[in-house]
Every structure is written in structure tokens, then in C-alpha cells.
Write a protein that holds these residues in place. Structure first.
Motif, PDB file in Angstrom:
ATOM      1  N   TRP A 171      32.449 -36.014   0.311  1.00 37.96           N
ATOM      2  CA  TRP A 171      33.309 -36.760   1.222  1.00 37.96           C
ATOM      3  C   TRP A 171      34.777 -36.401   0.986  1.00 37.96           C
ATOM      4  O   TRP A 171      35.529 -36.178   1.939  1.00 37.96           O
ATOM      5  CB  TRP A 171      33.104 -38.255   1.028  1.00 37.96           C
ATOM      6  N   SER A 199      35.688 -32.857   2.297  1.00 38.84           N
ATOM      7  CA  SER A 199      35.887 -32.728   3.746  1.00 38.84           C
ATOM      8  C   SER A 199      37.269 -33.192   4.173  1.00 38.84           C
ATOM      9  O   SER A 199      37.724 -32.865   5.270  1.00 38.84           O
ATOM     10  CB  SER A 199      34.823 -33.522   4.492  1.00 38.84           C
ATOM     11  N   HIS A 200      37.968 -33.931   3.339  1.00 34.23           N
ATOM     12  CA  HIS A 200      39.304 -34.417   3.668  1.00 34.23           C
ATOM     13  C   HIS A 200      40.428 -33.614   2.997  1.00 34.23           C
ATOM     14  O   HIS A 200      41.591 -33.932   3.168  1.00 34.23           O
ATOM     15  CB  HIS A 200      39.439 -35.890   3.257  1.00 34.23           C
TER      16      HIS A 200
END
Length: 50
Positions: A38, A41-42
Motif C-alpha cells: 500500500w 503504491s503511494h
């Protein structure tokens, strides 16, 4: 802090060590399977244009 966690675990020293090892493995797997993908992906390095 670790002493407080150690006192909270049930059983004798061997049982506590096994439970602590299982908890460490579960936290590691949670980080590798959920948290790190997670966060990755940022991150800005995914937006590469040549």
C-alpha cells in the motif's frame, strides 16, 4: 515495554517464547502483504517517465 508484553503472555517461558515468535511472524507477514504494498503504491518513484 517488552517486559510488559512478556508478562501479558500466558504460560511458562517456553510457551511465551513460542507465542512471541508466532506474533513476530504474523506482524512481519502483515507488513509484507498489506502495509508495504500500500505504501509503495503511494511513493513518487512509481511515476517514472523517460
Amino acid at each position: 515495554m517488552y517486559a510488559a508484553l512478556w508478562r501479558m503472555l500466558p504460560g511458562g517461558p517456553i510457551t511465551k517464547a513460542l507465542i512471541a515468535a508466532v506474533l513476530v511472524v504474523l506482524v512481519f507477514l502483515l507488513l509484507m502483504e498489506v502495509v508495504f504494498p500500500w505504501v509503495s503504491s503511494h511513493m513518487p518513484y512509481n511515476d517514472v517517465a523517460v
